[in-house]
Motif scaffolding. Sequence first.
Motif, PDB file in Angstrom:
ATOM      1  N   ARG A 153       1.485  97.432  -5.273  1.00  0.00           N
ATOM      2  CA  ARG A 153       2.048  96.817  -6.477  1.00  0.00           C
ATOM      3  C   ARG A 153       3.539  97.101  -6.616  1.00  0.00           C
ATOM      4  NH1 ARG A 153       0.029  98.364 -12.641  1.00  0.00           N
ATOM      5  NH2 ARG A 153       1.677  97.224 -13.788  1.00  0.00           N
ATOM      6  N   PHE A 154       3.946  98.332  -6.281  1.00  0.00           N
ATOM      7  CA  PHE A 154       5.338  98.707  -6.443  1.00  0.00           C
ATOM      8  C   PHE A 154       6.090  98.775  -5.118  1.00  0.00           C
ATOM      9  CE2 PHE A 154       2.991 100.502 -10.062  1.00  0.00           C
ATOM     10  CZ  PHE A 154       3.638  99.820 -11.088  1.00  0.00           C
ATOM     11  N   GLY A 155       5.448  98.359  -4.042  1.00  0.00           N
ATOM     12  CA  GLY A 155       6.114  98.284  -2.745  1.00  0.00           C
ATOM     13  C   GLY A 155       6.573  99.612  -2.197  1.00  0.00           C
ATOM     14  N   ILE A 156       5.808 100.661  -2.458  1.00  0.00           N
ATOM     15  CA  ILE A 156       6.206 102.006  -2.024  1.00  0.00           C
ATOM     16  C   ILE A 156       6.038 102.126  -0.510  1.00  0.00           C
ATOM     17  CG2 ILE A 156       5.649 104.465  -2.205  1.00  0.00           C
ATOM     18  CD1 ILE A 156       4.723 103.813  -5.120  1.00  0.00           C
ATOM     19  N   SER A 157       7.097 102.580   0.156  1.00  0.00           N
ATOM     20  CA  SER A 157       7.061 102.692   1.616  1.00  0.00           C
ATOM     21  C   SER A 157       6.872 104.117   2.105  1.00  0.00           C
ATOM     22  CB  SER A 157       8.350 102.119   2.218  1.00  0.00           C
ATOM     23  OG  SER A 157       9.485 102.836   1.759  1.00  0.00           O
ATOM     24  N   GLN A 158       7.210 105.101   1.285  1.00  0.00           N
ATOM     25  CA  GLN A 158       7.026 106.513   1.630  1.00  0.00           C
ATOM     26  C   GLN A 158       6.874 107.292   0.337  1.00  0.00           C
ATOM     27  OE1 GLN A 158      10.588 108.407   3.355  1.00  0.00           O
ATOM     28  NE2 GLN A 158      11.754 106.567   2.810  1.00  0.00           N
ATOM     29  N   VAL A 159       6.225 108.465   0.400  1.00  0.00           N
ATOM     30  CA  VAL A 159       5.895 109.177  -0.832  1.00  0.00           C
ATOM     31  C   VAL A 159       5.971 110.684  -0.603  1.00  0.00           C
ATOM     32  CG1 VAL A 159       3.394 109.181  -0.365  1.00  0.00           C
ATOM     33  CG2 VAL A 159       4.223 109.270  -2.727  1.00  0.00           C
ATOM     34  N   ALA A 176       5.026 121.772   6.535  1.00  0.00           N
ATOM     35  CA  ALA A 176       4.651 121.724   7.950  1.00  0.00           C
ATOM     36  C   ALA A 176       4.390 120.281   8.339  1.00  0.00           C
ATOM     37  CB  ALA A 176       3.399 122.565   8.213  1.00  0.00           C
ATOM     38  N   PRO A 177       4.649 119.934   9.593  1.00  0.00           N
ATOM     39  CA  PRO A 177       4.231 118.619  10.071  1.00  0.00           C
ATOM     40  C   PRO A 177       2.727 118.587  10.270  1.00  0.00           C
ATOM     41  CG  PRO A 177       5.160 119.899  11.864  1.00  0.00           C
ATOM     42  CD  PRO A 177       5.326 120.723  10.625  1.00  0.00           C
ATOM     43  N   GLY A 178       2.109 117.449  10.024  1.00  0.00           N
ATOM     44  CA  GLY A 178       0.660 117.336  10.221  1.00  0.00           C
ATOM     45  C   GLY A 178      -0.121 117.973   9.090  1.00  0.00           C
ATOM     46  N   PRO A 179      -1.335 118.479   9.375  1.00  0.00           N
ATOM     47  CA  PRO A 179      -2.198 119.027   8.320  1.00  0.00           C
ATOM     48  C   PRO A 179      -1.548 120.218   7.614  1.00  0.00           C
ATOM     49  CG  PRO A 179      -3.451 118.648  10.332  1.00  0.00           C
ATOM     50  CD  PRO A 179      -2.010 118.472  10.697  1.00  0.00           C
ATOM     51  N   LEU A 180      -1.516 120.155   6.294  1.00  0.00           N
ATOM     52  CA  LEU A 180      -0.934 121.233   5.497  1.00  0.00           C
ATOM     53  C   LEU A 180      -1.986 121.908   4.625  1.00  0.00           C
ATOM     54  CD1 LEU A 180       1.707 122.665   4.561  1.00  0.00           C
ATOM     55  CD2 LEU A 180       1.823 120.964   2.723  1.00  0.00           C
ATOM     56  N   MET A 181      -2.910 121.106   4.050  1.00  0.00           N
ATOM     57  CA  MET A 181      -3.976 121.646   3.222  1.00  0.00           C
ATOM     58  C   MET A 181      -5.299 121.012   3.644  1.00  0.00           C
ATOM     59  SD  MET A 181      -2.096 121.746  -0.505  1.00  0.00           S
ATOM     60  CE  MET A 181      -3.225 122.937  -1.207  1.00  0.00           C
ATOM     61  N   ALA A 182      -6.390 121.672   3.300  1.00  0.00           N
ATOM     62  CA  ALA A 182      -7.702 121.317   3.831  1.00  0.00           C
ATOM     63  C   ALA A 182      -8.408 120.252   3.000  1.00  0.00           C
ATOM     64  CB  ALA A 182      -8.579 122.564   3.896  1.00  0.00           C
ATOM     65  N   PRO A 303       4.699 113.787  10.432  1.00  0.00           N
ATOM     66  CA  PRO A 303       5.611 114.762  11.054  1.00  0.00           C
ATOM     67  C   PRO A 303       7.087 114.432  10.861  1.00  0.00           C
ATOM     68  CG  PRO A 303       3.769 114.310  12.517  1.00  0.00           C
ATOM     69  CD  PRO A 303       3.660 113.336  11.381  1.00  0.00           C
ATOM     70  N   ALA A 304       7.455 113.155  11.008  1.00  0.00           N
ATOM     71  CA  ALA A 304       8.863 112.795  10.846  1.00  0.00           C
ATOM     72  C   ALA A 304       9.316 112.975   9.405  1.00  0.00           C
ATOM     73  CB  ALA A 304       9.088 111.357  11.298  1.00  0.00           C
ATOM     74  N   LYS A 305       8.482 112.584   8.449  1.00  0.00           N
ATOM     75  CA  LYS A 305       8.847 112.729   7.041  1.00  0.00           C
ATOM     76  C   LYS A 305       8.911 114.203   6.642  1.00  0.00           C
ATOM     77  CE  LYS A 305       8.778 108.245   6.559  1.00  0.00           C
ATOM     78  NZ  LYS A 305      10.053 107.491   6.650  1.00  0.00           N
ATOM     79  N   ALA A 306       8.004 115.021   7.177  1.00  0.00           N
ATOM     80  CA  ALA A 306       8.043 116.454   6.875  1.00  0.00           C
ATOM     81  C   ALA A 306       9.321 117.075   7.410  1.00  0.00           C
ATOM     82  CB  ALA A 306       6.819 117.152   7.457  1.00  0.00           C
ATOM     83  N   GLY A 307       9.725 116.672   8.620  1.00  0.00           N
ATOM     84  CA  GLY A 307      10.972 117.177   9.173  1.00  0.00           C
ATOM     85  C   GLY A 307      12.177 116.758   8.347  1.00  0.00           C
ATOM     86  N   PHE A 308      12.176 115.495   7.897  1.00  0.00           N
ATOM     87  CA  PHE A 308      13.266 115.011   7.050  1.00  0.00           C
ATOM     88  C   PHE A 308      13.298 115.767   5.722  1.00  0.00           C
ATOM     89  CE2 PHE A 308      14.347 111.960   3.584  1.00  0.00           C
ATOM     90  CZ  PHE A 308      15.716 111.895   3.817  1.00  0.00           C
ATOM     91  N   ALA A 309      12.129 115.964   5.108  1.00  0.00           N
ATOM     92  CA  ALA A 309      12.068 116.693   3.840  1.00  0.00           C
ATOM     93  C   ALA A 309      12.585 118.112   4.003  1.00  0.00           C
ATOM     94  CB  ALA A 309      10.645 116.695   3.308  1.00  0.00           C
ATOM     95  N   PRO A 343       3.140 107.025   4.617  1.00  0.00           N
ATOM     96  CA  PRO A 343       3.725 108.230   5.216  1.00  0.00           C
ATOM     97  C   PRO A 343       4.564 108.979   4.196  1.00  0.00           C
ATOM     98  CG  PRO A 343       4.923 106.268   5.918  1.00  0.00           C
ATOM     99  CD  PRO A 343       3.714 105.792   5.169  1.00  0.00           C
ATOM    100  N   GLY A 344       4.619 110.282   4.363  1.00  0.00           N
ATOM    101  CA  GLY A 344       5.387 111.092   3.429  1.00  0.00           C
ATOM    102  C   GLY A 344       5.163 112.554   3.715  1.00  0.00           C
ATOM    103  N   ALA A 345       5.455 113.393   2.724  1.00  0.00           N
ATOM    104  CA  ALA A 345       5.318 114.837   2.931  1.00  0.00           C
ATOM    105  C   ALA A 345       5.094 115.540   1.601  1.00  0.00           C
ATOM    106  CB  ALA A 345       6.560 115.400   3.620  1.00  0.00           C
ATOM    107  N   TYR A 346       4.432 116.673   1.702  1.00  0.00           N
ATOM    108  CA  TYR A 346       4.151 117.547   0.572  1.00  0.00           C
ATOM    109  C   TYR A 346       4.765 118.895   0.894  1.00  0.00           C
ATOM    110  CZ  TYR A 346       1.283 119.191  -3.380  1.00  0.00           C
ATOM    111  OH  TYR A 346       0.844 119.661  -4.596  1.00  0.00           O
TER     112      TYR A 346
END
Length: 388
Positions: A153-159, A176-182, A303-309, A343-346
Motif C-alpha cells: 500500500r505504501f510502496g515500502i522497499s526496505q524496513v 548481525a547479518p542473517g538470523p538475529l533472533m529465533a 546481510p547487505a542491509k545489516a551491513g549498511f545499518a 529486506p531490511g535489518a533489526y
Amino acid sequence: MPVVNRIADYAEEMTAWRRHLHRHPELRFDCQNTAAFIAERLRAFGVDEIHEGIATSGLVAIIEGQGEGPTIGLRADMDALPIEELTGADYASTVPGRMHACGHDGHVTMLLGAARYLAETRRFAGRVALLFQPAEEDGGGGEVMVREGVMDRFGISQVYGIHNAPNVPLGRFVTAPGPLMAAVDTATVRVIGKGGHGATPHETVDPVVAIVGMVSALQTIISRNLYTLDDLVLSVTQIHTGSASNIIPEDGWFCATIRTFTPEVRDLVRRRFHEIVEGHAAAYGVRVEIDYELGYPPTVNDPAKAGFAAEVAAEIAGEAGVEANANREMGSEDFAYMLEARPGAYLFLGTGPGAGLHHPAYDFNDAASPLGASFFARLVERAQPLEA
C-alpha cells in the motif's frame, strides 16, 4: 557520541513524550490512546499523511522527501506488558497491572524524534513510512500489519527497526547479518489418566509419572536428534497437576517454549515432540492432547542491509561502538514478519545498566532516545540521498 544537533535540541521534549507514554501503558491491539498521542505529535511536526486504524490501533505516517525515490520503512512497537510496575519512578504506570517493561515507550519516542527531524529537514529523496505497531508482545501485530498490506500500500522497499538492550553500554549498537533472533513455538500437553488414592497406585493410571517421563525425554531432542552445532532451546516452563498429598490426580498438563532458527530444525523438533509424547503416552497407558502452536518466525536480517545499518550506526556510536557480527539470540520478535516481506535489518541499542527486559523494575534510559532517533534520521539520509 555524535547525536544529530537538531535532535539534541529537543531531547528534553523526547523525555517528556516517553514518560507520558510510560504513565499510560496499553496492551496488545488496544493501543488507541497511545496511537492518538502519536498522531497528535505527528500532526504538529507537519508530516504529510497519517493513516490510522491499521491492525486495529496501529498507524502509518508518510513524510515526503525532495524529488522522486523509493520509500523506506521505520518501525516502532507501541504495546506494554501485563506486569505490576516496581520502579518507584514519579512517572510510573498509572494503570494497575500494566507497565512498559520492554521499552516500547522508548521505541516510539525514538521514532517520533526522527519523524520531527525528517519532517523539518527533508534532506532525502523519496518517502519515509513511519510504522507504529501494536501487539508485538502478544498477538503478532507485525504480521497483521503485513497481512493488511502496508508494504504494498505504501510502496515500502526496505524496513528497519531498533530494540533497546539494557546492560549493554549506552549507545552501543548490536546487529548481525542473517538470523538475529529465533522463531518461537509453544506446546501445551494435557495428560489424562485415572485418578485414585495415593495408597493404592495399582488402581490408577498415574499422569504424574507420565509427565515426568515426557519432560525428561523431550530433552533428548537436543542431545540425540540435533546436530551439535545447530541452535535449539526447548524449555518446559510449567507443570500443573494434583490437589492433595494423598491423591493421584486424574490429569495434568505441561507446556514448553521452543526456539529455533531454521525450518528444518523447526520441523524436526515438532515431529519428535509428538513422537516422544505419544510414545510415552502409550507406554504409561495415558491419553494425551497436544496443542503445538507455531509462533513468530526467526528474525532474519538481509546481510547487505545489516551491513549498511552498521555503517550508519558507526556514524552515531563510532566504529568501536558497533558490533556488526553479534551472536544470534534465542529471544523472538514479530518484526520478523516485516523482514519476511521486505529486506531490511533489526538492531539492538544499548541503554546501560539496569533491570532486564520484562522485569517489574525495568525502565527505559531516556539518554538513549536521541541516539536511536539520530540513527533513524541518518539511515534515511544515507539510504535515499539527494542528488548532488
